[in-house]
Design a protein around this motif. Structure first.
Motif, short mmCIF file in Angstrom:
data_model
loop_
_atom_site.label_atom_id
_atom_site.label_comp_id
_atom_site.label_asym_id
_atom_site.label_seq_id
_atom_site.Cartn_x
_atom_site.Cartn_y
_atom_site.Cartn_z
N LEU A 166 25.94 7.26 16.26
CA LEU A 166 26.12 7.89 14.94
C LEU A 166 26.89 6.97 13.99
O LEU A 166 28.05 6.63 14.25
CB LEU A 166 26.85 9.23 15.08
N LYS A 167 26.23 6.60 12.90
CA LYS A 167 26.86 5.72 11.91
C LYS A 167 27.59 6.56 10.86
O LYS A 167 27.36 7.77 10.77
CB LYS A 167 25.78 4.88 11.24
N PRO A 168 28.44 5.95 10.04
CA PRO A 168 29.08 6.70 8.95
C PRO A 168 28.00 7.42 8.11
O PRO A 168 26.94 6.85 7.85
CB PRO A 168 29.76 5.60 8.12
N GLY A 169 28.30 8.64 7.74
CA GLY A 169 27.32 9.45 7.00
C GLY A 169 26.56 10.41 7.90
O GLY A 169 25.86 11.30 7.42
N SER A 170 26.71 10.22 9.22
CA SER A 170 26.05 11.14 10.16
C SER A 170 26.77 12.48 10.19
O SER A 170 27.93 12.58 9.77
CB SER A 170 26.06 10.55 11.57
N VAL A 171 26.06 13.49 10.71
CA VAL A 171 26.66 14.82 10.79
C VAL A 171 26.40 15.47 12.14
O VAL A 171 25.37 15.24 12.76
CB VAL A 171 26.15 15.78 9.67
N ILE A 172 27.36 16.29 12.55
CA ILE A 172 27.21 17.14 13.73
C ILE A 172 27.37 18.58 13.25
O ILE A 172 28.28 18.88 12.47
CB ILE A 172 28.28 16.81 14.79
N ILE A 173 26.43 19.44 13.68
CA ILE A 173 26.50 20.86 13.29
C ILE A 173 26.44 21.70 14.56
O ILE A 173 25.59 21.48 15.42
CB ILE A 173 25.33 21.23 12.34
N GLY A 174 27.35 22.66 14.69
CA GLY A 174 27.32 23.59 15.82
C GLY A 174 26.89 24.96 15.32
O GLY A 174 27.10 25.29 14.15
N THR A 175 26.26 25.75 16.20
CA THR A 175 26.01 27.15 15.84
C THR A 175 27.05 28.01 16.52
O THR A 175 27.07 28.14 17.74
CB THR A 175 24.58 27.60 16.22
N SER A 176 27.95 28.56 15.71
CA SER A 176 28.97 29.48 16.20
C SER A 176 28.44 30.91 16.02
O SER A 176 27.23 31.15 16.16
CB SER A 176 30.28 29.25 15.46
N SER A 177 29.29 31.85 15.66
CA SER A 177 28.86 33.24 15.50
C SER A 177 30.00 34.03 14.89
O SER A 177 31.17 33.64 15.00
CB SER A 177 28.54 33.84 16.87
N GLU A 178 29.65 35.18 14.31
CA GLU A 178 30.72 36.09 13.89
C GLU A 178 31.51 36.58 15.11
O GLU A 178 32.63 37.04 15.00
CB GLU A 178 30.14 37.28 13.12
N GLN A 179 30.88 36.45 16.32
CA GLN A 179 31.56 36.83 17.56
C GLN A 179 32.82 36.00 17.83
O GLN A 179 33.69 36.41 18.60
CB GLN A 179 30.60 36.67 18.75
N ALA A 180 32.91 34.82 17.20
CA ALA A 180 34.08 33.97 17.41
C ALA A 180 35.35 34.69 16.97
O ALA A 180 36.42 34.52 17.58
CB ALA A 180 33.92 32.66 16.64
N MET A 181 35.26 35.44 15.89
CA MET A 181 36.43 36.10 15.31
C MET A 181 36.47 37.59 15.61
O MET A 181 37.53 38.21 15.55
CB MET A 181 36.43 35.91 13.78
#
Ligand code: NAD
Ligand code: MG
Length: 303
Positions: free
Chosen positions: A184-199
């Motif tokens: 992953l070079k600068p400018g790359s992104v990581i996205i996770g799928t969380s949930s309303e269940q987290a809170m």
């Protein structure tokens, strides 16, 4: 004041409530992990509606759980925004995955199918290696796959089931990110799928809900850790969305019938309603957004 009226006669202000199927939903259940194509109604992933505008031109994305649900909506949206896309899924989901591969190819983009079980570290490493090789690089990683099984009592959660949920929802992103990071070079992104269940965890989702808290947490930690490298890390936190995870997750029919009905918008969400959020978090013009959790839950929950 009267709401503006659409050409079809509906009132704009009412559309978020009425533009998609509302409860009661038909009783149905599938064996885990389930297929979108066997659901009734079939979920909307934006197949007929998502229009791109070059927001991800030339980008290279790997999406886990890209065959159905939120992952499929993201895959379709990413391809229409100009990205090449690799999707991972379980071998049993080949039927759904084939449709996604065809949809990506229809946009003239490279489509890579990587079936396999994320509960193995070796497979996570192979998956990243194949994505990098076949896409010619990687700059968007979406850790979206998830396992959810309802159990009314903690006493009914076996160690094997607990382990499967932890491996899929917590270990797999850990292993996948470690394998991807060197690419992953600068400018790359990581996205996770969380949930309303987290809170706001449900009583019958003891194991699943804590993995979503872990997801929200790792996104915030990693965002700080990777900011100096110019890599952004964010999460999407959906509310009740009409996907195979819900009809193959052991929920009672009574619960499924009313699914999403308790939200202020009064219905379940469709994966298509979240595709643009995955695009937004990946797009270069969201360059100041990192360590954030973007909720989409029909007015309920908190990200
Ligand atoms: P989905 O069933 O369409 O997607 C889940 C995917 O996870 C499956 O398609 C499957 O490919 C993948 N998966 C599960 N176990 C796997 C394994 N061991 N190896 C490889 N792949 C595996 O359902 P979805 O609801 O779109 O789920 C996507 C994400 O959204 C999950 O992380 C889920 O926790 C999260 N989420 C869903 C809801 C909801 O109401 N549907 C709400 C909040 C968060
Ligand atoms: Mg699936």
């Amino acid at each position: 004041m009267r709401a503006r009226t659409d050409s079809d006669g509906s009132e704009n202000s009412a559309r978020p409530r009425t533009q998609y199927p509302q409860p009661p939903y038909k009783k149905q259940s599938q064996k885990w992990p389930g297929l979108a194509s066997d659901m009734d109604p079939v979920p909307d992933h934006g197949e007929k509606t998502y229009k791109g505008s070059g927001r991800l031109n030339g980008r290279k994305a790997l999406i886990t759980g890209g065959d159905s649900g939120m992952g499929r909506a993201a895959a379709i949206a990413y391809a229409r925004e100009g990205a090449d896309v690799a999707i991972n899924y379980l071998p049993d989901e080949e039927q759904d995955a084939k449709q996604v591969i065809e949809l990506i190819k229809a946009e003239g983009r490279v489509a890579v199918a990587i079936p396999g079980d994320l509960r193995s570290e070796a497979f996570c490493q192979e998956m990243v290696a194949k994505a990098v090789k076949d896409l010619g690089g990687l700059d968007i990683l979406v850790n979206n796959a998830g396992r959810q099984q309802t159990q009314a009592s903690i006493m009914d959660i076996t160690s094997e089931a607990f382990d499967a949920t932890m491996k899929t929802n917590i270990y797999a992103p850990f292993w996948t990110i470690k394998a991807a990071l060197p690419h992953l070079k600068p400018g790359s992104v990581i996205i996770g799928t969380s949930s309303e269940q987290a809170m706001d965890p449900s009583a019958e989702l003891y194991d699943y809900a804590q993995t979503k808290a872990a997801t929200t947490n790792y996104v915030k930690s990693l965002a700080k850790q990777l900011a100096p490298k110019g890599i952004r890390v964010n999460a999407v936190a959906p509310g009740p969305i009409w996907t195979p995870l819900q009809v193959s997750g052991g929920a009672t029919m009574e619960k499924l019938e009313k699914f999403g009905g308790m939200t202020p918008l009064g219905r379940a969400g469709q994966p298509a309603e979240l595709g643009s959020i995955y695009v937004q978090l990946a797009a270069a013009d969201a360059s100041y957004a990192t360590g954030q959790v973007y909720g989409s839950a029909g007015g309920s929950g908190q990200p």
